[in-house]
Design a protein around this motif. Structure first.
Motif, PDB file in Angstrom:
ATOM      1  N   VAL A 269       0.920  -1.145  -0.128  1.00  0.00           N
ATOM      2  CA  VAL A 269      -0.092  -0.112   0.139  1.00  0.00           C
ATOM      3  C   VAL A 269       0.974   1.136  -0.039  1.00  0.00           C
ATOM      4  CG1 VAL A 269      -1.585   1.297   1.238  1.00  0.00           C
ATOM      5  CG2 VAL A 269      -1.767  -1.381   1.422  1.00  0.00           C
ATOM      6  N   ILE A 270       0.609   2.146  -0.943  1.00  0.00           N
ATOM      7  CA  ILE A 270       1.637   3.442  -0.991  1.00  0.00           C
ATOM      8  C   ILE A 270       0.584   4.516  -0.564  1.00  0.00           C
ATOM      9  CG2 ILE A 270       2.785   4.740  -2.473  1.00  0.00           C
ATOM     10  CD1 ILE A 270       3.400   2.350  -4.303  1.00  0.00           C
ATOM     11  N   LEU A 271       1.110   5.302   0.628  1.00  0.00           N
ATOM     12  CA  LEU A 271       0.182   6.391   0.913  1.00  0.00           C
ATOM     13  C   LEU A 271       0.566   7.670   0.292  1.00  0.00           C
ATOM     14  CD1 LEU A 271       0.815   5.378   4.691  1.00  0.00           C
ATOM     15  CD2 LEU A 271      -1.128   4.741   3.164  1.00  0.00           C
ATOM     16  N   ALA A 272      -0.109   8.420  -0.386  1.00  0.00           N
ATOM     17  CA  ALA A 272      -0.087   9.415  -1.055  1.00  0.00           C
ATOM     18  C   ALA A 272       0.085  10.585  -0.248  1.00  0.00           C
ATOM     19  CB  ALA A 272      -0.823   9.673  -2.299  1.00  0.00           C
ATOM     20  N   VAL A 273       1.312  10.788   0.485  1.00  0.00           N
ATOM     21  CA  VAL A 273       1.466  11.812   1.487  1.00  0.00           C
ATOM     22  C   VAL A 273       1.657  13.146   0.822  1.00  0.00           C
ATOM     23  CG1 VAL A 273       2.553  10.192   3.325  1.00  0.00           C
ATOM     24  CG2 VAL A 273       4.018  11.434   1.427  1.00  0.00           C
ATOM     25  N   GLY A 274       1.169  14.144   1.817  1.00  0.00           N
ATOM     26  CA  GLY A 274       1.049  15.667   1.060  1.00  0.00           C
ATOM     27  C   GLY A 274       2.390  16.223   1.664  1.00  0.00           C
ATOM     28  N   MET A 275       2.323  17.733   1.396  1.00  0.00           N
ATOM     29  CA  MET A 275       3.499  18.782   1.824  1.00  0.00           C
ATOM     30  C   MET A 275       3.070  19.465   3.166  1.00  0.00           C
ATOM     31  SD  MET A 275       4.327  20.324  -1.741  1.00  0.00           S
ATOM     32  CE  MET A 275       4.784  19.387  -3.254  1.00  0.00           C
ATOM     33  N   GLU A 276       4.017  19.576   3.829  1.00  0.00           N
ATOM     34  CA  GLU A 276       4.176  20.383   5.230  1.00  0.00           C
ATOM     35  C   GLU A 276       5.254  21.236   4.935  1.00  0.00           C
ATOM     36  OE1 GLU A 276       3.960  17.728   8.304  1.00  0.00           O
ATOM     37  OE2 GLU A 276       2.043  18.111   8.506  1.00  0.00           O
ATOM     38  N   PRO A 277       5.241  22.512   5.659  1.00  0.00           N
ATOM     39  CA  PRO A 277       6.233  23.434   5.556  1.00  0.00           C
ATOM     40  C   PRO A 277       7.737  22.563   6.226  1.00  0.00           C
ATOM     41  CG  PRO A 277       4.697  24.031   7.091  1.00  0.00           C
ATOM     42  CD  PRO A 277       4.250  23.121   6.306  1.00  0.00           C
ATOM     43  N   SER A 278       8.992  22.746   5.632  1.00  0.00           N
ATOM     44  CA  SER A 278      10.037  22.097   6.088  1.00  0.00           C
ATOM     45  C   SER A 278      10.291  22.709   7.440  1.00  0.00           C
ATOM     46  CB  SER A 278      11.085  22.359   5.132  1.00  0.00           C
ATOM     47  OG  SER A 278      11.516  23.637   4.776  1.00  0.00           O
ATOM     48  N   GLU A 279      11.363  22.377   8.214  1.00  0.00           N
ATOM     49  CA  GLU A 279      11.900  22.717   9.437  1.00  0.00           C
ATOM     50  C   GLU A 279      12.394  24.241   9.008  1.00  0.00           C
ATOM     51  OE1 GLU A 279      11.615  22.300  12.561  1.00  0.00           O
ATOM     52  OE2 GLU A 279      10.109  20.970  11.766  1.00  0.00           O
ATOM     53  N   GLY A 280      13.361  24.108   8.022  1.00  0.00           N
ATOM     54  CA  GLY A 280      13.939  25.270   7.262  1.00  0.00           C
ATOM     55  C   GLY A 280      13.052  26.515   7.026  1.00  0.00           C
ATOM     56  N   THR A 281      12.132  26.151   6.348  1.00  0.00           N
ATOM     57  CA  THR A 281      10.984  27.315   6.265  1.00  0.00           C
ATOM     58  C   THR A 281      10.554  27.831   7.445  1.00  0.00           C
ATOM     59  OG1 THR A 281      10.265  26.031   4.133  1.00  0.00           O
ATOM     60  CG2 THR A 281       8.529  27.301   5.000  1.00  0.00           C
ATOM     61  N   LYS A 282      10.274  26.966   8.301  1.00  0.00           N
ATOM     62  CA  LYS A 282       9.696  27.634   9.723  1.00  0.00           C
ATOM     63  C   LYS A 282      10.624  28.531  10.507  1.00  0.00           C
ATOM     64  CE  LYS A 282       7.761  23.490  10.662  1.00  0.00           C
ATOM     65  NZ  LYS A 282       7.115  22.223  11.395  1.00  0.00           N
ATOM     66  N   LYS A 283      11.973  28.010  10.347  1.00  0.00           N
ATOM     67  CA  LYS A 283      13.017  28.779  10.887  1.00  0.00           C
ATOM     68  C   LYS A 283      13.256  30.081  10.280  1.00  0.00           C
ATOM     69  CE  LYS A 283      15.405  25.961  13.978  1.00  0.00           C
ATOM     70  NZ  LYS A 283      15.818  24.425  13.509  1.00  0.00           N
ATOM     71  N   MET A 284      13.214  30.096   8.838  1.00  0.00           N
ATOM     72  CA  MET A 284      13.530  31.229   8.220  1.00  0.00           C
ATOM     73  C   MET A 284      12.377  32.369   8.483  1.00  0.00           C
ATOM     74  SD  MET A 284      16.216  30.837   7.063  1.00  0.00           S
ATOM     75  CE  MET A 284      16.554  29.355   7.976  1.00  0.00           C
ATOM     76  N   ALA A 285      11.073  31.825   8.476  1.00  0.00           N
ATOM     77  CA  ALA A 285      10.109  32.705   8.818  1.00  0.00           C
ATOM     78  C   ALA A 285      10.208  33.506  10.066  1.00  0.00           C
ATOM     79  CB  ALA A 285       8.746  31.875   8.871  1.00  0.00           C
ATOM     80  N   GLU A 286      10.892  32.612  11.121  1.00  0.00           N
ATOM     81  CA  GLU A 286      11.028  33.228  12.272  1.00  0.00           C
ATOM     82  C   GLU A 286      12.230  34.213  12.248  1.00  0.00           C
ATOM     83  OE1 GLU A 286      12.097  30.089  15.112  1.00  0.00           O
ATOM     84  OE2 GLU A 286      13.449  31.428  16.137  1.00  0.00           O
ATOM     85  N   TYR A 287      13.240  33.931  11.729  1.00  0.00           N
ATOM     86  CA  TYR A 287      14.461  34.683  11.654  1.00  0.00           C
ATOM     87  C   TYR A 287      14.192  36.169  10.954  1.00  0.00           C
ATOM     88  CZ  TYR A 287      17.001  30.465  12.975  1.00  0.00           C
ATOM     89  OH  TYR A 287      17.518  29.348  13.421  1.00  0.00           O
ATOM     90  N   PHE A 288      13.246  35.995   9.671  1.00  0.00           N
ATOM     91  CA  PHE A 288      13.243  37.171   9.028  1.00  0.00           C
ATOM     92  C   PHE A 288      11.948  37.863   9.516  1.00  0.00           C
ATOM     93  CE2 PHE A 288      16.167  35.098   6.356  1.00  0.00           C
ATOM     94  CZ  PHE A 288      17.347  35.858   5.841  1.00  0.00           C
ATOM     95  N   GLY A 289      11.311  37.268  10.376  1.00  0.00           N
ATOM     96  CA  GLY A 289       9.907  37.959  10.825  1.00  0.00           C
ATOM     97  C   GLY A 289       8.951  37.809   9.687  1.00  0.00           C
ATOM     98  N   LEU A 290       8.904  36.877   9.010  1.00  0.00           N
ATOM     99  CA  LEU A 290       7.890  36.650   7.794  1.00  0.00           C
ATOM    100  C   LEU A 290       6.589  35.936   8.350  1.00  0.00           C
ATOM    101  CD1 LEU A 290      10.204  34.841   5.161  1.00  0.00           C
ATOM    102  CD2 LEU A 290       9.871  37.484   5.602  1.00  0.00           C
ATOM    103  N   LYS A 291       5.452  36.794   8.007  1.00  0.00           N
ATOM    104  CA  LYS A 291       4.260  36.028   8.342  1.00  0.00           C
ATOM    105  C   LYS A 291       4.052  34.621   7.942  1.00  0.00           C
ATOM    106  CE  LYS A 291      -0.539  37.071   8.755  1.00  0.00           C
ATOM    107  NZ  LYS A 291      -1.843  37.556   8.058  1.00  0.00           N
ATOM    108  N   GLN A 292       3.439  33.819   8.718  1.00  0.00           N
ATOM    109  CA  GLN A 292       3.192  32.378   8.149  1.00  0.00           C
ATOM    110  C   GLN A 292       1.718  32.215   8.252  1.00  0.00           C
ATOM    111  OE1 GLN A 292       6.222  31.399  11.337  1.00  0.00           O
ATOM    112  NE2 GLN A 292       6.092  29.262  10.158  1.00  0.00           N
TER     113      GLN A 292
END
Lengths: 351, 234
Positions: A269-292
């Protein structure tokens, strides 16, 4: 005078395309990548072929990155992780650890291209027993098997006779909190289904779905051939659980259009997994103060008419760090981000 | 009849036999032009007159064959395909499937293989098949039985009594007949019998209705012998 360089964070498809754009326009791109090589998810996860043109992924990526590998306008910094940021458009100072050493990178504008990570189906949907059954895989696991042309059951090394895909795992699910559609999984499952039928012609392939979403040319380039030429079976109805039966997996669901319950034995059985923000994406949002947004992807502020500008002037986001994106979206957004980043530098540099 | 899809109704028939019949349908030259893939969208059902009156769904037919669900195809071949009126309203499919023509092919397979339901479905047509095959014309004037057609009014008795005279009142001489719809000349009928023989139609009839087959053989062999042909139908 504003700093004329553009810092690109992330060496995946978006980052490569953005760097090419900046360099082609005669400016300097500084591309930082946490791994020791470019290519992002398609390379790290060993994708077999790209969607939708089914070109060999390694070959396509090599061709794509070739122009920036020996380019005087591109500084490539591998093994580099951004750890903090300050400044504003025309004058960003970004801290990073590069090859184990702390460094500071100066840039006039920044393009965040830190992408997504694949949903981990063992984390919240125990009903499919991803951690429990060897023969329950994700799309990424299946990519590796297909790339090696060794599409066999992980549990016993045998060639499967009957497999299924389950769509929307970790997507479109209020219980998990990911209400969005991950956009590419229908196409990728269908394309993998074609590859399975090519590599293991005697294996029957089923796709259990809620809606099949293959817009534009993906319809006639992937969906129709999968169904018509490769006889992939699409069944509207999602499995509710997977249990072990002998050495096979019993998938329980409903065949909704035939109005009958469905209990079928599968080898894989193959589960068609979706996308979530990567750790890097969450961190960059934090460092640069980007709204998520509520799913922690970086929010772009221009609606459908500007897919790369963030809440911070001079910082742009391209590709799957802003939400589920296919390669077409990603490459288009990366080119736009390159253009807008340089635009912001030129406007501010003259001020 | 209500179709219950939750059970494999014909589990007594082997999967291999069902598969053989399905493969016979798939081998038909028309197949690739009438079946592509099915969205299961239901546009065919929406357009289908039979679906309004029976538990019949052209979508089910297309779905079953597109999914290559051998058991389900067999069930439908027995319990569903005879509910289609072959009007081809379903030809509006966006994938260009033709459930109606798929049914045509499945019916032919059912008839060729003498499936029980094919026999049942065609039972009521024995008289018409006999007329067409033995005379080359369909409903003949002498099939007009007054008691069977009360809705035609009281004149139907008068007409039935003097059928021969009424027919002679028709201008074309070829219609001065009562046992056939029109005059069928010897050459035509001989050619027709040879066609039934050589194209395998008689074999089909034998599989579906042996009684009818035997009557037709009697009629045809005698006529062909008179015309100088040495033909046997066994």
């Amino acid at each position: 005078m504003a700093n004329q360089n553009v810092l690109i964070i992330g060496g995946g498809v978006a980052g490569i395309e953005a760097a090419k754009g900046i360099a082609d326009l005669g400016y300097k791109a500084i591309l930082v990548e946490k791994r020791d090589r470019l290519g992002g998810n398609p390379d790290e996860q060993q994708y077999s072929v790209l969607t939708p043109d089914r070109r060999d992924a390694s070959e396509a990526l090599s061709d794509m990155m070739a122009p920036i590998l020996d380019n005087e306008n591109v500084d490539l910094m591998y093994n580099t992780i951004v750890t903090g940021a300050s400044g504003s458009v025309g004058n960003f100072k970004v801290k990073a650890v590069s090859m184990g050493k702390e460094v500071e990178i100066e840039a006039g504008a920044v393009i965040v291209a830190t992408g997504f990570s694949h949903f981990d189906p063992g984390r919240e949907t125990q009903k499919y027993g991803y951690y429990e059954h060897d023969d329950v895989l994700t799309l990424t696991d299946a990519e590796k098997l297909l790339k090696e042309h060794k599409f066999v059951r992980p549990s016993n090394g045998e060639v499967p006779k009957r497999i299924c895909f389950i769509q929307c795992v970790g997507s479109r699910d209020r219980q998990i909190g990911n209400e969005y559609c991950s956009k590419v999984c229908c196409g990728i499952s269908s394309q993998q289904a074609i590859e399975v039928r090519e590599q293991v012609p005697d294996c029957k392939v089923y796709i259990f779905y809620i809606d099949m979403r293959m817009y534009g040319y993906w319809e006639n380039e992937i969906y129709w051939p999968a169904q018509e030429e490769f006889k992939v079976n699409y069944i509207k109805g999602i499995a509710t659980e997977i249990v072990k039966k002998g050495d096979r997996l019993l998938v329980k669901g409903e065949d909704t259009t035939l109005r009958r319950p469905m209990e079928v034995e599968m080898d894989m059985v193959i589960l068609a997994v979706g996308m979530e923000p990567s750790e890097g994406t969450k961190k960059m949002a934090e460092y640069f103060g980007l709204k998520q947004n509520k799913y922690n992807f970086i929010e772009t502020i221009g609606g459908p008419l500007d897919t790369v500008s963030t809440t911070v002037p001079g910082v742009y986001a391209a590709g799957a760090c802003t939400g589920p994106a296919d390669l077409e979206d990603t490459v288009s957004a990366a080119g736009l981000a390159a253009m807008k980043a340089l635009g912001s530098i030129r406007r501010n540099g003259n001020a | 009849m209500v179709l219950d899809l939750s059970i494999n109704k014909y589990s007594d028939v082997t999967y291999e036999e069902k598969e053989r019949l399905f493969e016979e349908a798939k081998a038909d030259d028309r197949w690739e032009h009438i079946l592509y893939g099915c969205y299961e969208c239901g546009i065919c059902v929406a357009a289908c007159p039979s679906a309004r009156f029976y538990d019949f769904s052209p979508r089910l037919i297309a779905q079953a064959v597109a999914r290559e669900d051998v058991d389900l195809v067999y069930t439908l071949m027995n319990d569903s395909i005879w509910d289609c009126s072959q009007c081809f309203s379903c030809d509006r499919c966006p994938r260009q499937n033709s459930p109606g023509q798929i049914i045509t092919v499945l019916r032919e397979v059912a008839v060729r293989n003498g499936l029980q339901t094919a026999k049942q479905a065609l039972e009521g047509y024995g008289r018409i098949i006999y007329k067409i095959m033995s005379t080359g014309s369909q409903v003949s004037p002498d099939m007009l039985q007054p008691d069977a057609f009360p809705d035609w009014g009281k004149h139907v008795y008068e007409i039935a009594e003097n059928l021969d005279i009424w027919r002679r009142a028709l201008p074309p001489e070829t219609l001065h007949t009562t046992e056939t719809s029109w005059k069928v000349d010897d050459k035509t009928i001989i050619e027709l019998y040879l066609i039934w023989h050589m194209t395998g139609v008689m074999d089909l009839i034998e599989g579906i209705d042996e009684g009818l087959f035997m009557i037709l053989v009697d009629v045809m062999e005698e006529r062909l012998e008179e015309a100088g042909y040495d033909v046997t139908f066994d």
